[in-house]
Design a protein around this motif. Structure first.
Motif, PDB file in Angstrom:
ATOM      1  N   GLY A  16       0.828  -1.199   0.000  1.00  0.00           N
ATOM      2  CA  GLY A  16       0.000   0.000   0.000  1.00  0.00           C
ATOM      3  C   GLY A  16       0.864   1.251   0.000  1.00  0.00           C
ATOM      4  O   GLY A  16       2.086   1.183  -0.051  1.00  0.00           O
ATOM      5  N   LEU A  17       0.211   2.391   0.052  1.00  0.00           N
ATOM      6  CA  LEU A  17       0.929   3.666   0.045  1.00  0.00           C
ATOM      7  C   LEU A  17       1.358   4.042   1.462  1.00  0.00           C
ATOM      8  O   LEU A  17       0.621   3.836   2.422  1.00  0.00           O
ATOM      9  CB  LEU A  17       0.041   4.777  -0.522  1.00  0.00           C
ATOM     10  CG  LEU A  17      -0.125   4.813  -2.033  1.00  0.00           C
ATOM     11  CD1 LEU A  17      -1.074   3.745  -2.504  1.00  0.00           C
ATOM     12  CD2 LEU A  17      -0.610   6.184  -2.485  1.00  0.00           C
ATOM     13  N   GLN A  18       2.540   4.649   1.535  1.00  0.00           N
ATOM     14  CA  GLN A  18       3.075   5.110   2.811  1.00  0.00           C
ATOM     15  C   GLN A  18       3.386   6.596   2.699  1.00  0.00           C
ATOM     16  O   GLN A  18       3.989   7.036   1.717  1.00  0.00           O
ATOM     17  CB  GLN A  18       4.350   4.325   3.150  1.00  0.00           C
ATOM     18  CG  GLN A  18       5.015   4.723   4.445  1.00  0.00           C
ATOM     19  CD  GLN A  18       6.327   3.985   4.672  1.00  0.00           C
ATOM     20  OE1 GLN A  18       6.773   3.191   3.848  1.00  0.00           O
ATOM     21  NE2 GLN A  18       6.967   4.248   5.797  1.00  0.00           N
ATOM     22  N   LEU A  19       2.987   7.362   3.704  1.00  0.00           N
ATOM     23  CA  LEU A  19       3.222   8.799   3.668  1.00  0.00           C
ATOM     24  C   LEU A  19       4.704   9.106   3.834  1.00  0.00           C
ATOM     25  O   LEU A  19       5.339   8.650   4.784  1.00  0.00           O
ATOM     26  CB  LEU A  19       2.423   9.485   4.769  1.00  0.00           C
ATOM     27  CG  LEU A  19       2.532  11.003   4.819  1.00  0.00           C
ATOM     28  CD1 LEU A  19       1.886  11.640   3.589  1.00  0.00           C
ATOM     29  CD2 LEU A  19       1.876  11.552   6.093  1.00  0.00           C
ATOM     30  N   LEU A  20       5.255   9.886   2.898  1.00  0.00           N
ATOM     31  CA  LEU A  20       6.644  10.345   2.983  1.00  0.00           C
ATOM     32  C   LEU A  20       6.729  11.669   3.731  1.00  0.00           C
ATOM     33  O   LEU A  20       7.565  11.839   4.612  1.00  0.00           O
ATOM     34  CB  LEU A  20       7.218  10.572   1.581  1.00  0.00           C
ATOM     35  CG  LEU A  20       7.929   9.452   0.868  1.00  0.00           C
ATOM     36  CD1 LEU A  20       8.412   9.953  -0.484  1.00  0.00           C
ATOM     37  CD2 LEU A  20       9.105   8.931   1.685  1.00  0.00           C
ATOM     38  N   LEU A  21       5.880  12.604   3.350  1.00  0.00           N
ATOM     39  CA  LEU A  21       5.866  13.931   3.973  1.00  0.00           C
ATOM     40  C   LEU A  21       4.605  14.667   3.561  1.00  0.00           C
ATOM     41  O   LEU A  21       3.910  14.252   2.643  1.00  0.00           O
ATOM     42  CB  LEU A  21       7.110  14.741   3.576  1.00  0.00           C
ATOM     43  CG  LEU A  21       7.496  14.814   2.099  1.00  0.00           C
ATOM     44  CD1 LEU A  21       6.664  15.808   1.329  1.00  0.00           C
ATOM     45  CD2 LEU A  21       8.981  15.169   1.954  1.00  0.00           C
ATOM     46  N   LYS A  22       4.327  15.764   4.294  1.00  0.00           N
ATOM     47  CA  LYS A  22       3.148  16.555   3.979  1.00  0.00           C
ATOM     48  C   LYS A  22       3.415  18.026   4.290  1.00  0.00           C
ATOM     49  O   LYS A  22       4.209  18.345   5.179  1.00  0.00           O
ATOM     50  CB  LYS A  22       1.931  16.070   4.764  1.00  0.00           C
ATOM     51  CG  LYS A  22       2.086  16.150   6.280  1.00  0.00           C
ATOM     52  CD  LYS A  22       0.857  15.572   6.986  1.00  0.00           C
ATOM     53  CE  LYS A  22       1.038  15.570   8.508  1.00  0.00           C
ATOM     54  NZ  LYS A  22      -0.138  14.964   9.206  1.00  0.00           N
ATOM     55  N   TYR A  23       2.750  18.887   3.544  1.00  0.00           N
ATOM     56  CA  TYR A  23       2.783  20.314   3.814  1.00  0.00           C
ATOM     57  C   TYR A  23       1.376  20.755   4.218  1.00  0.00           C
ATOM     58  O   TYR A  23       0.431  20.650   3.443  1.00  0.00           O
ATOM     59  CB  TYR A  23       3.249  21.121   2.595  1.00  0.00           C
ATOM     60  CG  TYR A  23       3.141  22.613   2.847  1.00  0.00           C
ATOM     61  CD1 TYR A  23       2.058  23.355   2.375  1.00  0.00           C
ATOM     62  CD2 TYR A  23       4.104  23.262   3.618  1.00  0.00           C
ATOM     63  CE1 TYR A  23       1.947  24.693   2.644  1.00  0.00           C
ATOM     64  CE2 TYR A  23       4.000  24.608   3.893  1.00  0.00           C
ATOM     65  CZ  TYR A  23       2.913  25.320   3.404  1.00  0.00           C
ATOM     66  OH  TYR A  23       2.796  26.664   3.685  1.00  0.00           O
ATOM     67  N   LEU A  24       1.286  21.278   5.430  1.00  0.00           N
ATOM     68  CA  LEU A  24       0.009  21.818   5.913  1.00  0.00           C
ATOM     69  C   LEU A  24       0.091  23.334   6.043  1.00  0.00           C
ATOM     70  O   LEU A  24      -0.835  24.056   5.658  1.00  0.00           O
ATOM     71  CB  LEU A  24      -0.370  21.179   7.255  1.00  0.00           C
ATOM     72  CG  LEU A  24      -0.497  19.642   7.280  1.00  0.00           C
ATOM     73  CD1 LEU A  24      -0.971  19.179   8.649  1.00  0.00           C
ATOM     74  CD2 LEU A  24      -1.437  19.156   6.194  1.00  0.00           C
ATOM     75  N   SER A  25       1.189  23.815   6.622  1.00  0.00           N
ATOM     76  CA  SER A  25       1.381  25.249   6.794  1.00  0.00           C
ATOM     77  C   SER A  25       2.805  25.469   7.290  1.00  0.00           C
ATOM     78  O   SER A  25       3.546  24.519   7.522  1.00  0.00           O
ATOM     79  CB  SER A  25       0.377  25.839   7.801  1.00  0.00           C
ATOM     80  OG  SER A  25       0.596  25.284   9.075  1.00  0.00           O
ATOM     81  N   GLY A  26       3.189  26.748   7.428  1.00  0.00           N
ATOM     82  CA  GLY A  26       4.496  27.062   7.984  1.00  0.00           C
ATOM     83  C   GLY A  26       5.589  27.049   6.944  1.00  0.00           C
ATOM     84  O   GLY A  26       5.381  27.440   5.787  1.00  0.00           O
ATOM     85  N   SER A  27       6.768  26.579   7.334  1.00  0.00           N
ATOM     86  CA  SER A  27       7.917  26.575   6.441  1.00  0.00           C
ATOM     87  C   SER A  27       7.595  25.829   5.151  1.00  0.00           C
ATOM     88  O   SER A  27       7.024  24.740   5.168  1.00  0.00           O
ATOM     89  CB  SER A  27       9.112  25.912   7.129  1.00  0.00           C
ATOM     90  OG  SER A  27      10.170  25.733   6.206  1.00  0.00           O
ATOM     91  N   THR A  28       8.013  26.415   4.038  1.00  0.00           N
ATOM     92  CA  THR A  28       7.698  25.789   2.739  1.00  0.00           C
ATOM     93  C   THR A  28       8.603  24.607   2.434  1.00  0.00           C
ATOM     94  O   THR A  28       8.341  23.852   1.506  1.00  0.00           O
ATOM     95  CB  THR A  28       7.809  26.825   1.609  1.00  0.00           C
ATOM     96  OG1 THR A  28       9.119  27.395   1.638  1.00  0.00           O
ATOM     97  CG2 THR A  28       6.763  27.924   1.775  1.00  0.00           C
ATOM     98  N   LEU A  29       9.686  24.456   3.192  1.00  0.00           N
ATOM     99  CA  LEU A  29      10.567  23.298   3.025  1.00  0.00           C
ATOM    100  C   LEU A  29      10.176  22.262   4.064  1.00  0.00           C
ATOM    101  O   LEU A  29      10.264  22.499   5.262  1.00  0.00           O
ATOM    102  CB  LEU A  29      12.031  23.706   3.186  1.00  0.00           C
ATOM    103  CG  LEU A  29      13.050  22.587   2.979  1.00  0.00           C
ATOM    104  CD1 LEU A  29      12.973  22.055   1.547  1.00  0.00           C
ATOM    105  CD2 LEU A  29      14.454  23.082   3.299  1.00  0.00           C
ATOM    106  N   VAL A  30       9.762  21.115   3.576  1.00  0.00           N
ATOM    107  CA  VAL A  30       9.255  20.068   4.455  1.00  0.00           C
ATOM    108  C   VAL A  30      10.183  18.868   4.401  1.00  0.00           C
ATOM    109  O   VAL A  30      10.543  18.416   3.311  1.00  0.00           O
ATOM    110  CB  VAL A  30       7.839  19.627   4.025  1.00  0.00           C
ATOM    111  CG1 VAL A  30       7.315  18.548   4.952  1.00  0.00           C
ATOM    112  CG2 VAL A  30       6.890  20.809   3.981  1.00  0.00           C
ATOM    113  N   LYS A  31      10.545  18.368   5.555  1.00  0.00           N
ATOM    114  CA  LYS A  31      11.398  17.171   5.607  1.00  0.00           C
ATOM    115  C   LYS A  31      10.558  15.963   5.966  1.00  0.00           C
ATOM    116  O   LYS A  31       9.649  16.036   6.809  1.00  0.00           O
ATOM    117  CB  LYS A  31      12.524  17.380   6.614  1.00  0.00           C
ATOM    118  CG  LYS A  31      13.511  18.475   6.183  1.00  0.00           C
ATOM    119  CD  LYS A  31      14.731  18.524   7.072  1.00  0.00           C
ATOM    120  CE  LYS A  31      15.649  19.674   6.667  1.00  0.00           C
ATOM    121  NZ  LYS A  31      16.167  19.524   5.289  1.00  0.00           N
ATOM    122  N   GLY A  32      10.859  14.835   5.308  1.00  0.00           N
ATOM    123  CA  GLY A  32      10.103  13.633   5.553  1.00  0.00           C
ATOM    124  C   GLY A  32      10.985  12.472   5.969  1.00  0.00           C
ATOM    125  O   GLY A  32      12.127  12.658   6.382  1.00  0.00           O
TER     126      GLY A  32
END
Lengths: 115, 117
Positions: free
Chosen positions: B43-59
């Motif tokens: 199945g699919l596994q979440l790597l990372l998400k952007y909800l708000s705040g810093s535009t650079l997201v680490k996963g």
């Protein structure tokens, strides 16, 4: 914690036959989703449940597909009768609640082949 | 309605080289953005998400993504890939608010990353 469980993992049927898939979400997750993933495409939402109620079934082909989540826990997706174009992987996912920030956890999927 | 375009269907890259998987989206409302990974027969596994705040997201697994609102992009990057990163990667969006209560994910068609030893 146990993940989302799905069965069977694989199913081969002939067109016009019926088939059912089962999903058990993560314990405590109120929202359950069924997705259809056709080869070469991303998953497409078929139906979304919040507890035992349907939130969104706008993309479910209701003439042949049905789904239920009677007790607000596990769910069954049925196809009757199946067509060749129903060959796909059917993914079940669950999330704690239905807000858009809630992570959706996916099961391994059921690969359906319709001959 | 939302749509997601993943510009590359397949990306081959040598082990330890950097990689960027491109994702552009279209939406008339504000969205949250996600990257999922799918290993064969899983199945699919979440790597990372952007909800708000810093535009650079680490996963997880050393991946990161940058949200660019003006270009409506959310490209995924990793500075040095490993054989185990071979998988299919999906970009997805969901509206931040939904009057009808449905927060369905809209996925792109996926990018197959092949890491060459």
């Amino acid at each position: 914690e146990a993940g989302v469980a799905q069965s069977p993992r694989y199913k081969i049927i002939e067109k016009r036959q019926s088939v059912a898939f089962w999903c058990n979400p993560i314990s405590g997750h109120a929202t359950l989703y069924w997705y259809q993933q056709i080869l070469g495409q991303g998953p497409k939402l078929l139906i979304q449940f919040q507890n035992n109620g349907v939130v969104d079934d706008s993309q479910l082909p209701k003439d042949r597909f049905s789904a239920e989540r009677l007790k607000g826990v596990d769910s069954t997706l049925k196809i009757q009768p199946a067509k060749l174009e129903d060959s796909a992987v059917y993914l079940c996912a669950s999330s704690l609640d239905r807000g858009s920030g809630n992570e959706q956890f996916f099961g391994p999927g059921t690969r359906l082949t319709v001959l | 309605a939302q749509s997601v375009t993943q510009l590359d269907s397949q990306v081959p890259v040598f082990e330890e080289a950097p990689v960027e998987l491109r994702c552009n989206y279209s939406s008339s409302v504000s969205v949250y953005l996600f990257w999922y990974v799918q290993y064969p027969n899983q199945g699919l596994q979440l790597l990372l998400k952007y909800l708000s705040g810093s535009t650079l997201v680490k996963g997880i697994n050393g991946f990161e993504a940058e949200f660019n609102k003006s270009q409506t992009s959310f490209h995924l990057r990793k500075p040095s890939v490993h054989i185990s990163d071979t998988a299919e990667y999906f970009c997805a969006v969901t509206p931040t608010h939904s009057g009808a209560g449905s927060y369905q994910l809209t996925f792109g068609k996926g990018t197959k990353l092949s890491v060459i030893p």
